[in-house]
Motif scaffolding. Structure first.
Motif, PDB file in Angstrom:
ATOM      1  N   MET A  76       0.750  -0.998   0.109  1.00  0.00           N
ATOM      2  CA  MET A  76      -0.150   0.347  -0.366  1.00  0.00           C
ATOM      3  C   MET A  76       0.974   0.916   0.210  1.00  0.00           C
ATOM      4  O   MET A  76       0.829   2.283  -0.930  1.00  0.00           O
ATOM      5  N   ARG A  77       2.348   1.604   1.241  1.00  0.00           N
ATOM      6  CA  ARG A  77       2.613   2.082   0.432  1.00  0.00           C
ATOM      7  C   ARG A  77       3.047   2.340  -0.608  1.00  0.00           C
ATOM      8  O   ARG A  77       3.076   3.637  -0.951  1.00  0.00           O
ATOM      9  N   THR A  78       3.682   1.314  -1.545  1.00  0.00           N
ATOM     10  CA  THR A  78       4.100   1.694  -3.116  1.00  0.00           C
ATOM     11  C   THR A  78       3.432   2.427  -3.843  1.00  0.00           C
ATOM     12  O   THR A  78       3.244   2.942  -3.837  1.00  0.00           O
ATOM     13  N   ALA A  79       1.936   2.021  -3.255  1.00  0.00           N
ATOM     14  CA  ALA A  79       1.403   2.535  -4.272  1.00  0.00           C
ATOM     15  C   ALA A  79       1.030   3.846  -3.800  1.00  0.00           C
ATOM     16  O   ALA A  79      -0.068   5.031  -4.774  1.00  0.00           O
ATOM     17  N   ILE A  80       0.715   4.416  -2.257  1.00  0.00           N
ATOM     18  CA  ILE A  80       0.777   5.817  -1.984  1.00  0.00           C
ATOM     19  C   ILE A  80       1.549   6.883  -3.129  1.00  0.00           C
ATOM     20  O   ILE A  80       1.946   7.332  -3.511  1.00  0.00           O
ATOM     21  N   ARG A  81       2.770   6.092  -2.051  1.00  0.00           N
ATOM     22  CA  ARG A  81       4.496   6.788  -2.855  1.00  0.00           C
ATOM     23  C   ARG A  81       4.285   7.316  -4.720  1.00  0.00           C
ATOM     24  O   ARG A  81       4.367   7.875  -5.224  1.00  0.00           O
ATOM     25  N   LYS A  82       3.519   5.852  -5.305  1.00  0.00           N
ATOM     26  CA  LYS A  82       3.419   6.217  -6.215  1.00  0.00           C
ATOM     27  C   LYS A  82       2.575   7.530  -7.293  1.00  0.00           C
ATOM     28  O   LYS A  82       2.386   8.065  -7.766  1.00  0.00           O
ATOM     29  N   HIS A  83       1.712   7.268  -6.179  1.00  0.00           N
ATOM     30  CA  HIS A  83       0.291   8.312  -6.981  1.00  0.00           C
ATOM     31  C   HIS A  83      -0.539   9.346  -5.817  1.00  0.00           C
ATOM     32  O   HIS A  83      -1.042   9.440  -4.903  1.00  0.00           O
ATOM     33  N   ARG A  84       1.182  10.214  -5.371  1.00  0.00           N
ATOM     34  CA  ARG A  84       1.006  10.703  -4.187  1.00  0.00           C
ATOM     35  C   ARG A  84       0.089  11.668  -4.127  1.00  0.00           C
ATOM     36  O   ARG A  84      -0.219  12.194  -3.381  1.00  0.00           O
ATOM     37  N   TRP A  85       0.076  12.546  -5.343  1.00  0.00           N
ATOM     38  CA  TRP A  85      -0.283  13.349  -5.343  1.00  0.00           C
ATOM     39  C   TRP A  85      -2.214  13.238  -5.959  1.00  0.00           C
ATOM     40  O   TRP A  85      -2.738  13.991  -5.399  1.00  0.00           O
ATOM     41  N   ASP A  86      -1.825  12.320  -6.755  1.00  0.00           N
ATOM     42  CA  ASP A  86      -3.484  12.111  -5.729  1.00  0.00           C
ATOM     43  C   ASP A  86      -4.264  11.683  -4.626  1.00  0.00           C
ATOM     44  O   ASP A  86      -4.805  12.279  -4.537  1.00  0.00           O
ATOM     45  N   PHE A  87      -3.446  11.721  -4.335  1.00  0.00           N
ATOM     46  CA  PHE A  87      -3.544  10.934  -2.837  1.00  0.00           C
ATOM     47  C   PHE A  87      -3.579  12.711  -1.682  1.00  0.00           C
ATOM     48  O   PHE A  87      -4.782  12.528  -1.468  1.00  0.00           O
ATOM     49  N   LEU A  88      -2.470  12.647  -2.466  1.00  0.00           N
ATOM     50  CA  LEU A  88      -3.134  14.423  -1.602  1.00  0.00           C
ATOM     51  C   LEU A  88      -3.971  15.405  -1.926  1.00  0.00           C
ATOM     52  O   LEU A  88      -4.862  15.999  -1.051  1.00  0.00           O
ATOM     53  N   ALA A  89      -4.915  15.311  -3.243  1.00  0.00           N
ATOM     54  CA  ALA A  89      -5.633  15.486  -4.030  1.00  0.00           C
ATOM     55  C   ALA A  89      -6.675  15.607  -3.396  1.00  0.00           C
ATOM     56  O   ALA A  89      -7.735  15.834  -2.860  1.00  0.00           O
ATOM     57  N   VAL A  90      -7.069  13.784  -2.837  1.00  0.00           N
ATOM     58  CA  VAL A  90      -7.802  13.578  -2.209  1.00  0.00           C
ATOM     59  C   VAL A  90      -8.603  14.180  -0.677  1.00  0.00           C
ATOM     60  O   VAL A  90      -9.132  14.567  -0.210  1.00  0.00           O
ATOM     61  N   ILE A  91      -6.967  13.816  -0.260  1.00  0.00           N
ATOM     62  CA  ILE A  91      -7.107  14.907   1.445  1.00  0.00           C
ATOM     63  C   ILE A  91      -7.351  16.140   1.299  1.00  0.00           C
ATOM     64  O   ILE A  91      -7.763  16.721   2.277  1.00  0.00           O
ATOM     65  N   GLY A  92      -7.060  16.592   0.390  1.00  0.00           N
ATOM     66  CA  GLY A  92      -7.431  18.363   0.167  1.00  0.00           C
ATOM     67  C   GLY A  92      -8.546  18.294  -0.303  1.00  0.00           C
ATOM     68  O   GLY A  92      -9.331  19.056   0.987  1.00  0.00           O
ATOM     69  N   ILE A  93      -9.424  17.280  -0.904  1.00  0.00           N
ATOM     70  CA  ILE A  93     -10.978  17.693  -0.680  1.00  0.00           C
ATOM     71  C   ILE A  93     -11.719  17.023  -0.132  1.00  0.00           C
ATOM     72  O   ILE A  93     -12.737  17.789   0.981  1.00  0.00           O
ATOM     73  N   PHE A  94     -11.540  16.377   1.110  1.00  0.00           N
ATOM     74  CA  PHE A  94     -11.758  16.423   2.327  1.00  0.00           C
ATOM     75  C   PHE A  94     -11.804  16.581   3.034  1.00  0.00           C
ATOM     76  O   PHE A  94     -12.864  16.768   3.814  1.00  0.00           O
ATOM     77  N   LEU A  95     -10.792  18.606   3.187  1.00  0.00           N
ATOM     78  CA  LEU A  95     -10.591  18.449   4.229  1.00  0.00           C
ATOM     79  C   LEU A  95     -11.813  19.596   4.277  1.00  0.00           C
ATOM     80  O   LEU A  95     -12.173  20.749   5.132  1.00  0.00           O
ATOM     81  N   VAL A  96     -11.317  20.232   2.375  1.00  0.00           N
ATOM     82  CA  VAL A  96     -12.446  21.239   2.687  1.00  0.00           C
ATOM     83  C   VAL A  96     -13.647  21.134   2.625  1.00  0.00           C
ATOM     84  O   VAL A  96     -14.647  21.521   2.490  1.00  0.00           O
ATOM     85  N   ALA A  97     -14.638  19.596   1.808  1.00  0.00           N
ATOM     86  CA  ALA A  97     -15.590  19.232   2.290  1.00  0.00           C
ATOM     87  C   ALA A  97     -16.105  18.935   4.161  1.00  0.00           C
ATOM     88  O   ALA A  97     -16.582  19.607   4.553  1.00  0.00           O
TER      89      ALA A  97
END
Length: 449
Positions: free
Chosen positions: A1-22
């Motif tokens: 899972m860490r490898t997938a997050i590392r590969k798609h870290r920008w997507d992961f950060l975008a999801v977290i940002g959307i969650f905080l805004v929501a």
């Protein structure tokens, strides 16, 4: 899972940002929709207390639509329930815990907040002296509540001409008050304190009216009583005239007295301030003396037999003795006065003697002995000085030792000073020639042998 997050870290950060805004947007919306968390939720939980009030009608009251309960224009809760009981509307009000202080003389008014009959309850909590309402058992009665009055109910009581005049008045008032609705509302809110003050003034005026009526009656009684005292009033006027005349004759002295009054007042003010300081210091002191005073009571009771026993002694023995000794005391007074002058010097002598005796009695540490030790030896040796006597009394023994130089000095003093020569002759000392000549030859003789 860490490898997938590392590969798609920008997507992961975008999801977290959307969650905080929501989360922020949702919190903002829920906050403006009067969403309250239960009281058991820490920090953000809200605790409410429910109160009930009776109204003749609950028209347009819709719980759950944000209809608030206001105290002095500040929202402190909301309407949570409405029900019908015995032909009356029972409205339940949820008030925040910190504002939940409603008393038995509280009043509640049902009023529209908007032209669409969005209702609120204007609550006046009442006064503390009336006692607090038990919110679980008691209800604000219908005598202390007022419902909303609709415009058609008010206009139905008017005739046609009055309605026309009222329409003209409202139209003109609307033009005059255009844009000043908030100021007018604030002005109307200020009428209530004014009415309370007017009520106090009216009450005071009613009391004053009663007092004036009583004063007029008493003045009538006084006038009737004075009417029968003409001669006494005449005497009073004459006496008053004489008194005022005396005051007029003492005008200069009165002025002098008044000129001295400021200094007197200053001195009095200083004395009062000092007395105030004394009172502040004396209060704790007297308070601290209370235990001693309480303990003194039993001591005084126990001393009563002693006083009863000694009273006859003082009356029959000490008092006559003091009376008989009074002439002697008068005679001794000059001697006592002279002795008082002598006392300082005598005290210095005693101090010196005390110092001398302390020095003589001191026994230093170590092998050396003090003066007291050698005084006992002196007491033992002293009698041997007077062990020989003749018909004239004890003869003092003694031995004088002279050197050859000393004998020569004595021979010289005999020739120079006849008085000293007489004293030297009493010592029966030999001359230098008698003693020192033979002693000078002895060493030579020994040396030759």
């Amino acid at each position: 899972m860490r490898t997938a997050i590392r590969k798609h870290r920008w997507d992961f950060l975008a999801v977290i940002g959307i969650f905080l805004v929501a989360l922020v947007v949702g919190s903002f919306i829920l906050g403006h929709q009067r969403f309250y968390l239960p009281k058991w939720v820490p920090v953000v939980g809200t605790d409410f207390v429910s109160y009930k009030a009776e109204f003749t009608t609950a028209q347009s009251v819709t719980p759950g639509q944000g209809q608030t309960v206001n105290i002095a224009g500040v929202p402190v809760g909301e309407l949570s329930n409405v029900q019908l009981k015995d032909g009356r509307a029972i409205i339940t009000m949820k008030i925040r815990r910190k504002y939940a202080h409603v008393y038995k003389d509280a009043t509640a008014l049902l009023r529209p907040k908007t032209g669409l009959n969005d209702m609120i309850v204007e609550l006046t909590p009442g006064t503390r002296r009336a006692g607090e309402i038990d919110h679980a058992k008691q209800i604000i009665p219908i005598t202390q509540t007022l419902p909303n009055v609709n415009t058609d109910e008010f206009l139905a009581a008017l005739d046609g001409d009055t309605r026309s005049y009222l329409q003209l008045l409202i139209a003109g008032g609307g033009e005059a008050l255009g844009g000043n609705g908030k100021n007018l509302s604030a002005t109307f809110r200020r009428f209530e304190p004014t009415n309370r003050d007017i009520e106090k003034i009216t009450t005071a005026l009613a009391v004053r009216r009663d007092n004036i009526a009583r004063s007029i009656h008493n003045f009538k009684e006084l006038t009737a009583a004075v009417g029968d005292k003409d001669q006494q009033l005449s005497s009073l006027v004459d006496a008053s005239n004489a008194v005022f005349k005396s005051f007029a004759n003492q005008d200069a002295k009165l002025r002098q007295t008044l000129s001295l009054l400021p200094d007197t007042l200053k001195t009095t003010n200083v004395a009062v301030q000092k007395a105030d300081k004394l009172g502040k210091a004396l209060g704790p002191t007297l308070g601290a003396l209370r235990p001693g005073a309480r303990a003194l009571g039993p001591s005084l009771k126990q001393s009563r037999p002693f006083f009863k026993t000694t009273t006859p002694v003082i009356q029959k023995q000490l008092r006559p003795f003091a009376r008989d000794a009074l002439p002697t005391v008068k005679i001794l007074r000059p001697a006592a006065r002279d002795l008082a002058d002598l006392t300082p010097d005598f005290t210095s002598v005693l101090k010196t003697a005390n110092y001398l005796l302390n020095t003589a009695a001191y026994n230093p540490p170590g092998a050396d002995e003090g003066y007291l030790f050698w005084i006992s030896w002196l007491n033992h040796i002293g009698p041997t000085v007077f062990s020989t006597q003749d018909a004239h009394g004890p003869i003092r023994r003694g031995a004088l030792f002279f050197s050859c130089d000393g004998l020569g000095l004595l021979d010289t003093l005999k020739t120079v000073n006849p008085q000293l020569g007489t004293i030297i002759g009493l010592t029966n000392a030999p001359t230098k020639a008698d003693v020192c000549a033979s002693s000078a030859q002895a060493p030579n003789t020994n040396a030759g042998g």
